[in-house]
Write a protein that holds these residues in place. Structure first.
Motif, PDB file in Angstrom:
ATOM      1  N   LYS A 383       0.811  -1.220   0.000  1.00 45.63           N
ATOM      2  CA  LYS A 383       0.000   0.000   0.000  1.00 45.63           C
ATOM      3  C   LYS A 383       0.843   1.268   0.000  1.00 45.63           C
ATOM      4  O   LYS A 383       0.320   2.346  -0.297  1.00 45.63           O
ATOM      5  N   VAL A 384       2.124   1.155   0.353  1.00 47.74           N
ATOM      6  CA  VAL A 384       2.940   2.367   0.480  1.00 47.74           C
ATOM      7  C   VAL A 384       4.249   2.217  -0.296  1.00 47.74           C
ATOM      8  O   VAL A 384       4.705   1.100  -0.580  1.00 47.74           O
ATOM      9  N   GLU A 385       4.825   3.373  -0.623  1.00 47.81           N
ATOM     10  CA  GLU A 385       6.180   3.448  -1.161  1.00 47.81           C
ATOM     11  C   GLU A 385       6.995   4.330  -0.220  1.00 47.81           C
ATOM     12  O   GLU A 385       6.512   5.366   0.243  1.00 47.81           O
ATOM     13  N   LEU A 386       8.238   3.933   0.038  1.00 51.37           N
ATOM     14  CA  LEU A 386       9.095   4.653   0.983  1.00 51.37           C
ATOM     15  C   LEU A 386      10.365   5.105   0.281  1.00 51.37           C
ATOM     16  O   LEU A 386      11.026   4.319  -0.417  1.00 51.37           O
ATOM     17  N   GLU A 387      10.711   6.392   0.464  1.00 49.23           N
ATOM     18  CA  GLU A 387      11.941   6.948  -0.073  1.00 49.23           C
ATOM     19  C   GLU A 387      12.754   7.573   1.045  1.00 49.23           C
ATOM     20  O   GLU A 387      12.226   8.340   1.856  1.00 49.23           O
ATOM     21  N   LEU A 388      14.041   7.240   1.101  1.00 55.18           N
ATOM     22  CA  LEU A 388      14.973   7.819   2.063  1.00 55.18           C
ATOM     23  C   LEU A 388      15.993   8.643   1.298  1.00 55.18           C
ATOM     24  O   LEU A 388      16.758   8.082   0.487  1.00 55.18           O
ATOM     25  N   ASP A 389      15.995   9.957   1.528  1.00 54.80           N
ATOM     26  CA  ASP A 389      16.867  10.881   0.805  1.00 54.80           C
ATOM     27  C   ASP A 389      16.756  10.698  -0.704  1.00 54.80           C
ATOM     28  O   ASP A 389      17.754  10.701  -1.440  1.00 54.80           O
ATOM     29  N   GLY A 390      15.526  10.511  -1.179  1.00 54.86           N
ATOM     30  CA  GLY A 390      15.262  10.422  -2.607  1.00 54.86           C
ATOM     31  C   GLY A 390      15.420   9.050  -3.207  1.00 54.86           C
ATOM     32  O   GLY A 390      15.098   8.859  -4.383  1.00 54.86           O
ATOM     33  N   GLU A 391      15.896   8.060  -2.451  1.00 53.81           N
ATOM     34  CA  GLU A 391      16.081   6.701  -2.969  1.00 53.81           C
ATOM     35  C   GLU A 391      14.973   5.791  -2.452  1.00 53.81           C
ATOM     36  O   GLU A 391      14.720   5.719  -1.243  1.00 53.81           O
ATOM     37  N   ARG A 392      14.319   5.100  -3.380  1.00 50.27           N
ATOM     38  CA  ARG A 392      13.233   4.204  -2.998  1.00 50.27           C
ATOM     39  C   ARG A 392      13.787   2.955  -2.319  1.00 50.27           C
ATOM     40  O   ARG A 392      14.831   2.424  -2.720  1.00 50.27           O
ATOM     41  N   VAL A 393      13.061   2.509  -1.283  1.00 52.97           N
ATOM     42  CA  VAL A 393      13.476   1.349  -0.490  1.00 52.97           C
ATOM     43  C   VAL A 393      12.460   0.235  -0.686  1.00 52.97           C
ATOM     44  O   VAL A 393      11.252   0.452  -0.551  1.00 52.97           O
ATOM     45  N   GLU A 394      12.953  -0.957  -0.998  1.00 55.91           N
ATOM     46  CA  GLU A 394      12.081  -2.125  -1.101  1.00 55.91           C
ATOM     47  C   GLU A 394      11.757  -2.627   0.307  1.00 55.91           C
ATOM     48  O   GLU A 394      12.651  -2.843   1.131  1.00 55.91           O
ATOM     49  N   LEU A 395      10.473  -2.835   0.571  1.00 54.34           N
ATOM     50  CA  LEU A 395      10.024  -3.205   1.908  1.00 54.34           C
ATOM     51  C   LEU A 395       9.606  -4.667   1.964  1.00 54.34           C
ATOM     52  O   LEU A 395       9.010  -5.187   1.005  1.00 54.34           O
ATOM     53  N   PRO A 396       9.868  -5.359   3.067  1.00 55.27           N
ATOM     54  CA  PRO A 396       9.334  -6.708   3.263  1.00 55.27           C
ATOM     55  C   PRO A 396       7.852  -6.627   3.656  1.00 55.27           C
ATOM     56  O   PRO A 396       7.241  -5.559   3.636  1.00 55.27           O
ATOM     57  N   ASN A 397       7.285  -7.752   4.032  1.00 54.57           N
ATOM     58  CA  ASN A 397       5.865  -7.807   4.375  1.00 54.57           C
ATOM     59  C   ASN A 397       5.641  -7.218   5.771  1.00 54.57           C
ATOM     60  O   ASN A 397       5.549  -7.929   6.774  1.00 54.57           O
ATOM     61  N   LEU A 398       5.551  -5.876   5.851  1.00 57.72           N
ATOM     62  CA  LEU A 398       5.401  -5.171   7.115  1.00 57.72           C
ATOM     63  C   LEU A 398       3.947  -4.768   7.352  1.00 57.72           C
ATOM     64  O   LEU A 398       3.138  -4.737   6.426  1.00 57.72           O
ATOM     65  N   GLU A 399       3.661  -4.442   8.619  1.00 61.76           N
ATOM     66  CA  GLU A 399       2.366  -3.854   8.978  1.00 61.76           C
ATOM     67  C   GLU A 399       2.507  -2.419   9.462  1.00 61.76           C
ATOM     68  O   GLU A 399       1.506  -1.707   9.572  1.00 61.76           O
ATOM     69  N   GLY A 400       3.741  -1.994   9.778  1.00 65.84           N
ATOM     70  CA  GLY A 400       3.923  -0.646  10.290  1.00 65.84           C
ATOM     71  C   GLY A 400       5.310  -0.098   9.998  1.00 65.84           C
ATOM     72  O   GLY A 400       6.278  -0.858   9.903  1.00 65.84           O
ATOM     73  N   ILE A 401       5.390   1.230   9.845  1.00 73.17           N
ATOM     74  CA  ILE A 401       6.658   1.939   9.651  1.00 73.17           C
ATOM     75  C   ILE A 401       6.731   3.048  10.683  1.00 73.17           C
ATOM     76  O   ILE A 401       5.766   3.804  10.872  1.00 73.17           O
ATOM     77  N   ILE A 402       7.874   3.153  11.352  1.00 71.78           N
ATOM     78  CA  ILE A 402       8.072   4.161  12.399  1.00 71.78           C
ATOM     79  C   ILE A 402       9.293   4.989  12.045  1.00 71.78           C
ATOM     80  O   ILE A 402      10.368   4.436  11.783  1.00 71.78           O
TER      81      ILE A 402
END
Length: 524
Positions: A383-402
């Protein structure tokens, strides 16, 4: 039979009437007495409230004093009555009006009356001196006799026996005692009032932040010498953020030189920021107020990163203004935000049921257990896309991001350093970096808090961007939750806050963390 005396025909009815009358009296008399007592009590309460409203004292009612107490007017031993939380007067209810007229409270602005500004006399109050206090003249214990005796200065807190009270001591200059560096002298405010042109603000009034915004009270810092003010915030992390927002308003007004350093007395539920700054996880009165003030004076000044969280709804880039939040602690999406959202929804319906810190944590536990079964936030990585300092990060099967700014989370858990043999860069609150971790669900959060598991460490970054592509998800910033639809969340550095760090009474983790930070500074 003719000689028999017949009963009078109305005697039985008369007897029944007496019975009815006595029955009514036995029922109505207690009701009347109760009503009369309630009326008198209401009148006394209205009279007392009228005195409280007009008085310069900070009067409060109490049903039972915590230690042997004597009325400052009639000198009788009292169990209940009223006390002034500013000057310490204690009186019986019947002596309240006399005490209000006879005794003066602390004067925040000293009246001149032809005296020099620096001639601040003692303000003596007789009786009810603190336990284990000693006479400033003979050094013997004060207040040991079972009566109204001995004196205490409400500014410097010095105590003296009745027999040791000399005329020279009555008239000597008060030096404000041990906490002189935390007290604004009334003479100083009097001189400021004379010099300033703006006469709108009356500094003789005490600020009540439940009725007045904190920025009004913080304007008092502009009357003090540069970089000299210290503020103690008594509350949770939300209250600290409220005060820091007011400090940011001072920066906008160009008052950087007057910005105070902020200490925390933890009275909230989580208190993660307080724990990060060394003030502990909770305060229940176990430390005397005098020791709390000593800790504030001994604390060291540090900087705290503050971050801007911008939430832009999908499809409204040009029509709707993005929502902005200021983050001190952490931002999260997932199960911990869901627990906070459920908790806040029920607290708004019945706020009186959520006045206990233990009960609040029990409610959090209930909602966490419920989510373990329902798993409302599953498949977050889809459901989400995450970028750290402009670089996209591939996420495992998570339920939450902090996204973390401080070392503690969830009421005292260190997420980033974790446990085990793996070494990670230390999470610091002044390095301009955010730590990003993931959790696999509510049960995983519970395991992390009891040190049975580690979070999934995603990385560190100066800027974090999160895109929610579909569905509604719970989010929170520093414990303030909401339900959010598709959007883009951007977290960037905003400013620094000047905080006070207390290094006393640390845990082993704190000591290790601080020593590691010192090693890093040495290598730098």
């Amino acid at each position: 039979m003719e000689g028999e005396k017949r009963p009078e025909p109305y005697s039985g009815l008369f007897a029944d009437g007496h019975l009815v009358l006595w029955t009514l009296c036995s029922v109505l008399l207690p009701v009347f007495i109760t009503f009369w007592c309630s009326l008198q009590r209401s009148r006394r309460q209205l009279h007392r409230r009228d005195i409280f409203r007009k008085s310069k004292h900070g009067w409060h009612d109490t049903d039972l004093f915590g230690h042997p107490t004597y009325c400052c007017v009639c000198a009788q031993h009292i169990l209940q009555g009223a006390f002034c939380d500013c000057c310490g007067l204690r009186v019986d209810e019947g002596c309240l009006k006399k005490a209000d007229k006879r005794f003066q409270c602390k004067e925040i602005v000293l009246k001149q009356d032809g005296k020099a500004l620096d001639a601040m006399p003692h303000h003596w109050i007789r009786g009810n001196v603190p336990l284990c206090s000693c006479c400033v003249v003979c050094t013997q214990q004060c207040g040991s006799q079972p009566k109204l005796c001995d004196y205490r200065c409400i500014w410097c807190q010095k105590t003296v026996h009745d027999e040791c009270m000399r005329s020279s001591l009555k008239n000597e200059k008060c030096d404000f005692g041990e906490f002189r560096n935390l007290i604004i002298p009334p003479s100083y405010l009097a001189s400021i009032n004379q010099m300033r042109k703006d006469k709108k603000t009356d500094y003789a009034m005490v600020f009540d932040v439940t009725k007045t915004p904190p920025i009004k009270a913080l304007q008092l810092c502009t009357l003090l010498p540069y970089h000299s003010a210290r503020v103690l915030v008594c509350g949770g992390d939300g209250t600290v953020g409220w005060v820091l927002d007011a400090v940011d308003e001072m920066k906008i007004k160009g008052q950087e030189k007057y910005i105070p350093q902020v200490a925390v007395l933890p009275l909230g539920t989580g208190n993660d920021l307080s724990n990060t700054l060394g003030w502990g996880t909770s305060y229940t009165g176990e430390i005397p107020v005098a020791q709390v003030l000593r800790n504030v004076m001994e604390a060291d000044g540090i900087k705290l990163d503050r971050w801007k969280v911008q939430v832009t709804n999908k499809g409204y880039y040009n029509l709707r203004k993005p929502k902005e939040f200021t983050m001190n602690n952490y931002f999260s999406i997932g199960p911990d935000a869901l627990m906070a959202l459920n908790f806040h929804a029920h607290r708004e319906k019945a706020p009186s049921l959520f006045s206990s810190r233990i009960l609040n944590k029990a409610v959090y536990l209930f909602y966490g257990t419920k989510d373990c079964l329902v798993q409302e936030c599953k498949d977050l990585n889809k459901k989400v896309e995450l970028e750290l300092d402009g670089e996209r990060v591939e996420l495992p099967n998570l339920e939450g991001i902090i996204v973390l700014n401080i070392g503690y989370w969830g009421g005292g858990c260190r997420l980033w350093e974790g446990m085990g043999d793996e070494t990670y860069p230390l999470a610091r609150h002044d390095d301009g970096l955010l730590e990003v971790v993931g959790v696999y669900g509510s049960f995983h959060c519970a395991q992390i808090q009891v040190k049975l598991a580690n979070p999934f460490r995603i990385g560190q970054a100066h800027t974090v961007r999160l895109i929610l592509k579909c569905s509604m998800m719970p989010m929170q910033v520093d414990g303030e939750p909401w339900a959010q639809g598709p959007c883009t969340v951007t977290i960037t550095h905003k400013t620094h806050a000047l905080m006070l760090y207390f290094s006393g009474e640390q845990t082993d983790d704190d000591i290790t963390s601080n020593s590691d930070q010192e090693d890093i500074k040495d290598t730098e």
